[in-house]
Design an enzyme around this catalytic site. Sequence first.
Site, PDB file in Angstrom:
ATOM      1  N   ARG A  21      16.963  29.945   4.252  1.00  0.00           N
ATOM      2  CA  ARG A  21      17.877  31.057   4.457  1.00  0.00           C
ATOM      3  C   ARG A  21      19.290  30.495   4.575  1.00  0.00           C
ATOM      4  NH1 ARG A  21      13.610  32.101   8.283  1.00  0.00           N
ATOM      5  NH2 ARG A  21      12.411  33.992   7.766  1.00  0.00           N
ATOM      6  N   HIS A  29       7.964  32.919   7.470  1.00  0.00           N
ATOM      7  CA  HIS A  29       7.685  34.337   7.648  1.00  0.00           C
ATOM      8  C   HIS A  29       6.697  34.545   8.793  1.00  0.00           C
ATOM      9  CE1 HIS A  29       8.777  35.458   3.215  1.00  0.00           C
ATOM     10  NE2 HIS A  29       9.826  35.431   4.013  1.00  0.00           N
TER      11      HIS A  29
END
Length: 306
Positions: free
Chosen positions: A150, A278
């Site tokens: 990210r 995740h």
Amino acid sequence: MRISAAVAAYTGHLADVRRLSPATVRAYRADLADLTRSCGDLEIADVDLETLREWLWTATKRGDARATIARRTASARGFFDWAVETGLRGTDPSLRLVAPKRGRTLPHIATAGAMASLLDDARTVADEEGDPLALRDAAILELLYGAALRVSELCGLDLDAVDRDRRTVRVVGKGSKERIVPFGAPAGRALDAYLVRGRSALLARRTGPGAGARPSAIFLGARGGRIGPRAVYDVVARTVGPVVGAGAVGPHALRHSAATHLIDGGADLRAVQELLGHASLGTTQIYTHVSAEKLTASYRLAHPRA
């Protein structure tokens, strides 16, 4: 108490008590600031269901995306639930507030071949020119794609987070969860080139108070401080946008591409989930949908009975 004061107290609660990430707190603050402007900073006790519906209707009329409106609905629900819990209100006006359903859109991705050409070209130009920003940008692109990071994770990287011998990087993701992520040899070479030839040149550009201190950040901006997400967005939009064929392409396009290429290559879904950080396997499964789209397109193009 007026809404603006209540929002300040609520976002302080999110940061100090619930320990949400700064990015999440900023998102709540921005959503509730929009509510404050929309209703003229009423007393919090005077906000009713119609006030909230008018707020969302105004957002719809100005063209805000369904996902944005759904997120703002969730922000309002959290805010008023807290207000009731703390005694600022007796009832929660957001309980009957209906959010629009989010549209499930497939992420923009680049093909594996296109990504390989893009990254090879970026590294070749950086090596030939020796420009510190070009060396930095090549390393950024390689690490975003090679480790599927990210943008917040990349910007937050410190020097001690990278094990260059084992080619792993320690990142802090959402919810302050830490994980170890591998990266490949091309990313390792680009990172080595930047750290040896580029970072010190950027560090020398630091001016002002504290200029003599050595920052721990790996990736530095043009003025020698820790790089910010906006600068990374600009790098990706300039280089990856033309490859993906979309106007507003951000760093997540590289993360999406990496995850899809892993699954296309036969990687286990749970391994990809762990790599991406995740919390839910369902979030990772969107990349199987992208691969299914690719399979369907190939079938329709090639099969005689399609």
